[in-house]
Design a protein around this motif. Structure first.
Motif, short mmCIF file in Angstrom:
data_model
loop_
_atom_site.label_atom_id
_atom_site.label_comp_id
_atom_site.label_asym_id
_atom_site.label_seq_id
_atom_site.Cartn_x
_atom_site.Cartn_y
_atom_site.Cartn_z
N THR A 57 5.14 -2.44 0.12
CA THR A 57 5.35 -3.06 -0.08
C THR A 57 4.00 -4.12 -1.25
N GLY A 58 2.43 -3.44 -0.12
CA GLY A 58 1.55 -2.96 -1.07
C GLY A 58 1.37 -4.21 -1.44
N GLU A 59 1.33 -5.80 -1.25
CA GLU A 59 0.53 -6.42 -1.70
C GLU A 59 -0.15 -6.81 -1.45
N ASP A 60 -0.48 -7.20 -0.31
CA ASP A 60 -1.79 -6.74 0.52
C ASP A 60 -3.07 -5.63 0.22
N ARG A 69 8.40 2.95 5.55
CA ARG A 69 7.28 4.30 5.75
C ARG A 69 8.63 5.41 6.32
N ASP A 70 8.37 5.03 8.11
CA ASP A 70 9.28 5.95 8.77
C ASP A 70 10.54 6.62 8.47
N PHE A 71 10.66 6.57 6.59
CA PHE A 71 11.48 7.28 6.10
C PHE A 71 11.55 8.75 6.94
N PRO A 87 13.79 8.26 -6.83
CA PRO A 87 12.65 7.83 -6.34
C PRO A 87 12.22 6.61 -6.02
N ALA A 88 13.24 6.08 -6.57
CA ALA A 88 13.37 4.47 -6.41
C ALA A 88 14.19 4.50 -4.61
N PHE A 89 14.64 5.56 -4.17
CA PHE A 89 15.84 5.26 -3.09
C PHE A 89 14.45 5.28 -2.12
N ARG A 90 13.18 6.39 -2.00
CA ARG A 90 12.85 6.10 -1.49
C ARG A 90 11.99 4.61 -1.31
N THR A 91 11.35 3.79 -1.91
CA THR A 91 10.58 2.64 -2.25
C THR A 91 11.75 1.58 -1.05
N LEU A 92 13.01 1.75 -1.22
CA LEU A 92 13.65 0.78 -0.80
C LEU A 92 14.71 1.17 0.93
N SER A 130 15.06 1.03 8.96
CA SER A 130 14.65 -0.18 8.07
C SER A 130 15.13 -0.15 6.96
N SER A 131 15.50 -0.75 6.17
CA SER A 131 16.04 -1.38 4.58
C SER A 131 15.97 -1.09 4.03
N ILE A 132 15.75 -1.95 2.80
CA ILE A 132 16.06 -2.99 1.76
C ILE A 132 17.14 -2.51 0.77
N THR A 133 17.90 -4.16 0.43
CA THR A 133 18.66 -4.03 -0.47
C THR A 133 18.74 -4.83 -1.51
N LEU A 134 18.99 -4.85 -2.68
CA LEU A 134 18.59 -6.09 -3.32
C LEU A 134 19.40 -6.86 -4.18
N VAL A 135 20.16 -7.32 -4.40
CA VAL A 135 20.93 -8.00 -4.53
C VAL A 135 20.28 -9.22 -6.51
#
Length: 836
Positions: free
Chosen positions: A498-501, A167-169, A159-164, A178-183
């Protein structure tokens, strides 16, 4: 008491006139001390300082500290935003894994962990690929078709895969733009909170990461708290390097017109520079960091200093053109002006210091710095400048110092004098009718101003996504830097969940192993408020409950564990929760579970989706309502709730500080005029233009659509601090003139023509000096500059147009008669005598 204050004035007069050299040397020595202090000033930027001691922010910080975030610009993490191609294609995955491989080889970047869609796909292809090098090799060896299969499997099983992914995945076509990598970094200073003020240890790390990502090619952006802090600090410097020179140029131009003498001009500029140095030196010695709001302080001090300087020189010149010598002229000028400066300074300090009532630390800091700065400015222009002017003019008598015009601004025959006399003309003909119209206008403006909005948002503190063209056209070093923070934040909000707003968070504190814990979370989302997104009459939420249900749907063994401990058959365990949590954290859902439940199982995070177009105030109220449903201690938080809470505090701060400033100023004026002139009612007369000005400015804010925000919340109280200057000079000069003439109209004419010339010169330099804030890179600072400039214009107009009528009415009520009044009384007496 009158004699006491007069003795103080006489003592200062004596020092200024007879010992000017000592005063000048003493002030220069103090300037050297404050210069050293000014070098210690640090900077502070962003919204964090506004949120100190706000309960909702404390809860949000606890959430960020205790739970594993999906992603965000955390204190020890960096985000790599990859875009510009299909990021889950072989080429896109290879590019990101190459970046990861090069980053992991750099020990100076202090990387302790990396989470990325590319790593997930690589581990799906080869479960033994635990390093970036092995993962890169696994992807390079796989065919495009095999990679597509691995992407679909990762989307299904993790499930965490989609969050990174954006939305158009689309898992079927294995595409995402686009994607996000957390370091994650090991940064001891951040972890311990021991970093020095105004610095962020991640800044050099993330700047270096930008160099690494650039070497790989493609569009891979580095984003994190280090870059955010760096750009927020840079934008303050960019604003100052534009605003200060622009203000200096405009001020010099208008000072040339006001002084019309090179030596006097240089003296006035030196005094202005000293006022700025003293104020910044105080900040450095007191440990007050320079933030965005404090950008407004230098122009404010310049405005007040210019006013003081013009009045001091102009009043001195009035005496000089009458034939008096240097000492006698300065003694007469300071006799009047030191009292006026005292009244102006005290009322200005009351206006600025009223911000100390605010619950927001940056606004309190503004109140302290502005108040101290005004005191310094009064000392420099009330004592140093006259002493230096005495030295200068004595030197003119001995040395061939070039001397240009030494005449005062404004005279009866000048065009300016004719214009300024307009307010006196109204006062002579129909003062009561004019004041009645003014009262109606003020009441209407006050009622209209009650609709002013309040706001607090991150955007107010961020540099613009696109720098205006007129700023980009500036030559170096004035051209602003390029900023990426706003662009990247907007990109994340537009493309990721992200949904923060569009979400609120409820922070739940209590033993989550209690049998009813999960049922309590579930029940709180039933029949959600109108601003919450609803699904089948339930709030759309993400919590430890949803994680339990997701794992139960895919893992038969875990599902049986849940069923054995589910008493009512609703799919939510309400018994033996420790065993359920153990199994959950031993599964592949462990990372996801860590986002909603702490390891010690004593607090939980519940995220509710809210409607994007919902009003923030309504969302906040509804979030608090839902939090009250929990049996545990629960606090509504999240960006929406925190910013709304700060917005409410800003409104409260503006109203309280304005009330304190109004009441404090009114009381002081009544007392000071009672002590100095024996006529306390003059304080009421002095106060009328300020009330009109504040009402007009607040109504203007609503009309032009400027809300009360972190920057403009202080402007109403500042209006009192700056605006009182103009009316005080008029009233104080009027009290002197009325004693000489015992005629209100003649006293007003002399007052307005004499003092009005200095007021006009002051308002021009002040408006343009403060107005340059519209060039600030921060739009909110530009709004502040516009409103402050308008407040000065309104104060000036009220002082030369409305105040004369107020003083005429005051004179009639208190028995100070004008020639017109005396003529009317004489005619009436004659008529009575004839009738008899």
């Amino acid at each position: 008491m009158v004699h006491d204050y007069q003795r103080v004035i006489d003592w200062l007069d004596d020092r200024i006139v007879n010992r000017p050299g000592r005063i000048v040397v003493a002030f220069l020595v103090v300037t050297a001390v404050f210069t050293a202090g000014a070098t210690q000033v640090s900077t502070e930027a962003g919204t964090e300082s506004f949120a100190e001691d706000v309960p909702e922010q404390d809860a949000l910080e606890a959430v960020d500290r205790e739970f594993d975030p999906a992603f965000g610009p955390g204190t020890t993490s960096t985000q790599l935003i990859q875009t510009g191609e299909n990021v889950v294609s072989k080429r896109g995955l290879t590019r990101m894994l190459t970046v990861q491989y090069r980053l992991e080889r750099r020990s100076d970047l202090r990387i302790v962990g990396v989470t990325s869609p590319a790593s997930v796909v690589a581990r799906t292809l080869d479960p033994d690929a635990t390093t970036a090098e092995a993962q890169l090799r696994a992807v390079e060896r796989a065919s495009p078709n095999r990679i597509d299969v691995a992407v679909r499997a990762a989307a299904r099983d993790n499930p965490a895969f989609r969050t990174l992914l954006s939305r158009d995945f689309n898992s079927e076509s294995a595409r995402a733009t686009s994607s996000i990598t957390l370091v994650e970094h090991a940064v001891p200073d951040l972890a311990s909170g021991e970093q020095s003020a105004g610095t962020n240890p991640l800044t050099p790390i993330q700047r270096e990461m930008q160099s690494v990502t650039a070497s790989v090619g493609g569009d891979v952006r580095v984003f994190g708290s280090g870059i955010v802090d760096a750009e927020l600090g840079t934008v303050i410097g960019d604003t100052l390097i534009i605003v200060v020179p622009a203000a200096a140029i405009l001020i010099v131009i208008f000072l040339v017109v006001a002084y019309r003498d090179l030596a006097d001009l240089l003296l006035g500029v030196l005094a202005l520079v000293m006022a700025i140095i003293w104020t910044f030196g105080f900040m450095g010695l007191a440990g007050i960091p320079f933030n965005q709001i404090l950008i407004a302080v230098p122009p404010l001090l310049l405005a007040v200093g210019i006013d003081f300087g013009i009045h001091a020189v102009n009043r001195y010149r009035e005496e000089r053109v009458e034939g008096y010598g240097v000492a006698d002229s300065m003694r007469t000028a300071t006799d009047q002006l030191l009292v006026a400066f005292f009244i102006v300074t005290t009322t200005s300090v009351i206006g600025f210091a009223s911000n100390l009532t605010s619950q927001l630390l940056p606004i309190r800091d503004f109140g302290v710095v502005a108040s101290v700065g005004i005191l310094f400015t009064a000392l420099i222009f009330g004592v140093f400048l006259p002493a230096a002017k005495v030295l200068l003019d004595y030197a003119r008598e001995r040395y061939p110092i070039p001397t240009f015009s030494q005449t005062p601004l404004g005279s009866e025959d000048s065009p300016l004098g004719t214009v300024l006399a307009g307010g006196v003309g109204i006062a002579r003909r129909a003062p009561l009718a004019f004041l009645l119209i003014t009262a109606v206008f003020t009441a209407g403006a006050t009622g209209y101003a009650t609709g002013v909005d309040t706001s607090f948002s991150r955007e107010e503190f961020l540099p613009p996504e696109e720098t205006p063209g007129y700023l980009r056209a500036l030559p170096e070093p004035f051209r602003p830097n390029e900023y990426t923070v706003t662009r990247d934040i907007d990109f994340l909000e537009d493309n990721f969940e992200t949904g923060e707003d569009e979400q609120v968070v409820v922070y739940v504190e209590g033993p989550m192993t209690r049998d009813t814990a999960l049922e309590s979370i579930h029940r709180a989302g039933a029949d959600p408020p109108d601003t919450f997104v609803a699904e089948d009459r339930r709030a759309s939420e993400r919590s430890i409950v949803t994680v339990v249900r997701s794992l139960a749907a895919t893992d038969p063994e875990f599902r049986r564990l849940v069923e054995r401990n589910d008493r009512n058959g609703d799919g939510i365990p309400d018994d033996n929760l420790d065993a359920v949590y153990d199994a959950l954290f031993d599964s592949e859902y462990a990372t996801l579970a860590g986002q909603y439940l702490t390891e010690d199982r004593r607090s939980a995070r519940v995220v509710y989706s809210v409607k994007a177009d919902a009003d923030s105030a309504e969302v906040t109220e509804d979030a608090r309502t839902v939090a009250d449903r929990y049996r545990y201690e629960a606090t509504a938080t999240g960006n929406i709730v925190v910013f709304q809470a700060i917005s409410d505090l800003i409104f409260e701060s503006a109203i309280v500080s304005l009330s304190v400033a109004l009441v404090g100023t009114a009381v002081f004026l009544v007392l000071v005029y009672g002590v100095l002139t024996g006529r306390p009612s003059l304080g009421v007369a002095n106060f009328v233009p300020i009330v009109v000005t504040v009402a007009a400015l607040a109504a203007t804010m609503r009309y032009v659509g400027i809300s009360l925000n972190a920057f403009t919340a202080t402007v109403l109280a500042i209006t009192i601090g700056l605006g009182i200057d103009y009316s005080v000079h008029v009233v104080h000069r009027f009290t002197d003139e009325i004693e000489l003439r015992d005629d209100s109209i003649l006293a007003l004419e002399r007052t307005i023509i004499g003092t009005g010339g200095a007021l006009t010169g002051s308002v021009l330099t002040t408006v343009f000096g403060i107005g340059v804030l519209v060039l600030a890179v921060f739009p909110a600072i530009g709004q502040f500059g516009l409103l402050t400039a308008l407040s000065v214009v309104y104060s000036y107009l009220a002082s030369v147009l409305i105040l004369p009528s107020v003083l005429v009415v005051w004179a009639r009520v208190t028995g100070v008669r004008s020639q017109a009044d005396a003529a009317d009384a004489s005619d009436a007496a004659t008529a009575v005598g004839d009738a008899e």
